[in-house]
Design a protein around this motif. Sequence first.
Motif, mmCIF file in Angstrom:
data_model
loop_
_atom_site.group_PDB
_atom_site.id
_atom_site.type_symbol
_atom_site.label_atom_id
_atom_site.label_comp_id
_atom_site.label_asym_id
_atom_site.label_seq_id
_atom_site.Cartn_x
_atom_site.Cartn_y
_atom_site.Cartn_z
ATOM 1 N N LEU A 1 -15.286 2.354 1.316
ATOM 2 C CA LEU A 1 -14.253 1.567 1.977
ATOM 3 C C LEU A 1 -12.955 1.680 1.204
ATOM 4 C CD1 LEU A 1 -16.329 -1.688 2.648
ATOM 5 C CD2 LEU A 1 -16.016 0.276 4.152
ATOM 6 N N THR A 2 -11.843 1.825 1.918
ATOM 7 C CA THR A 2 -10.531 1.876 1.275
ATOM 8 C C THR A 2 -9.546 1.044 2.078
ATOM 9 O OG1 THR A 2 -9.830 3.853 2.492
ATOM 10 C CG2 THR A 2 -10.883 4.203 0.343
ATOM 11 N N GLY A 3 -8.503 0.604 1.415
ATOM 12 C CA GLY A 3 -7.450 -0.130 2.099
ATOM 13 C C GLY A 3 -6.539 -0.812 1.112
ATOM 14 N N PRO A 4 -5.450 -1.375 1.635
ATOM 15 C CA PRO A 4 -4.533 -2.120 0.761
ATOM 16 C C PRO A 4 -5.260 -3.268 0.063
ATOM 17 C CG PRO A 4 -3.565 -1.791 2.944
ATOM 18 C CD PRO A 4 -4.999 -1.359 3.028
ATOM 19 N N ASP A 5 -4.813 -3.593 -1.132
ATOM 20 C CA ASP A 5 -5.396 -4.694 -1.908
ATOM 21 C C ASP A 5 -4.920 -6.016 -1.316
ATOM 22 O OD1 ASP A 5 -6.548 -6.297 -3.818
ATOM 23 O OD2 ASP A 5 -5.104 -5.806 -5.388
ATOM 24 N N ASP A 6 -5.643 -6.459 -0.283
ATOM 25 C CA ASP A 6 -5.278 -7.699 0.382
ATOM 26 C C ASP A 6 -6.537 -8.419 0.872
ATOM 27 O OD1 ASP A 6 -6.099 -6.254 2.634
ATOM 28 O OD2 ASP A 6 -4.084 -6.057 3.457
ATOM 29 N N ALA A 7 -6.341 -9.560 1.505
ATOM 30 C CA ALA A 7 -7.475 -10.357 1.983
ATOM 31 C C ALA A 7 -8.297 -9.598 3.015
ATOM 32 C CB ALA A 7 -6.967 -11.671 2.565
ATOM 33 N N THR B 1 4.764 5.559 -2.338
ATOM 34 C CA THR B 1 5.546 5.692 -1.109
ATOM 35 C C THR B 1 5.661 4.358 -0.387
ATOM 36 O OG1 THR B 1 4.760 7.958 -0.878
ATOM 37 C CG2 THR B 1 5.707 6.951 1.075
ATOM 38 N N LYS B 2 4.563 3.626 -0.319
ATOM 39 C CA LYS B 2 4.569 2.335 0.382
ATOM 40 C C LYS B 2 4.688 1.147 -0.568
ATOM 41 C CE LYS B 2 2.205 3.976 4.445
ATOM 42 N NZ LYS B 2 1.138 3.766 5.409
ATOM 43 N N GLY B 3 4.659 1.417 -1.887
ATOM 44 C CA GLY B 3 4.817 0.359 -2.881
ATOM 45 C C GLY B 3 3.699 -0.657 -2.876
ATOM 46 N N ARG B 4 2.462 -0.189 -2.745
ATOM 47 C CA ARG B 4 1.331 -1.111 -2.709
ATOM 48 C C ARG B 4 0.113 -0.519 -3.409
ATOM 49 N NH1 ARG B 4 -0.360 -0.739 3.681
ATOM 50 N NH2 ARG B 4 -0.968 1.428 3.611
ATOM 51 N N VAL B 5 -0.771 -1.416 -3.818
ATOM 52 C CA VAL B 5 -2.023 -1.026 -4.455
ATOM 53 C C VAL B 5 -3.061 -0.777 -3.367
ATOM 54 C CG1 VAL B 5 -3.877 -1.783 -6.000
ATOM 55 C CG2 VAL B 5 -1.488 -2.314 -6.552
ATOM 56 N N ILE B 6 -3.842 0.307 -3.516
ATOM 57 C CA ILE B 6 -4.918 0.657 -2.597
ATOM 58 C C ILE B 6 -6.244 0.499 -3.339
ATOM 59 C CG2 ILE B 6 -5.930 2.476 -1.163
ATOM 60 C CD1 ILE B 6 -3.224 1.454 -0.152
#
Length: 76
Positions: free
Chosen positions: A15-21, A48-53
Motif C-alpha cells: 500500500l502507498t499513499g500520502p502520509d495522511d489519515a 514535486t508535490k511537497g508531501r511525504v509518501i
Amino acid sequence: MSNGRGKRSTVYRYLTGPDDAEFCKRVTEALSLGWSLYGAPTLTFDATKGRVICGQAITKDVEDFQYTPDVKLSDL
C-alpha cells in the motif's frame, strides 16, 4: 496424504499513499480484513508535490488460492 484442506498461499500487497489519515484508514481496513503487516513502513518525500509518501507491505494467508495475473488482491 491429504489433510482435507486445500493449498495455503500467502499473498502480498504494498500500500502507498500520502502520509495522511486516509492512508492510515486503508491500512486499518486491510488489517481488519485479515491482512498482516509485513516489515516496517517506508517513507519518502515527493519534492514535486511537497508531501511525504508512505508505504506499507501487507500479507494474507489464503486457502485454496490459485494466482492468476487478473486476480484483484484487495478482494481477498
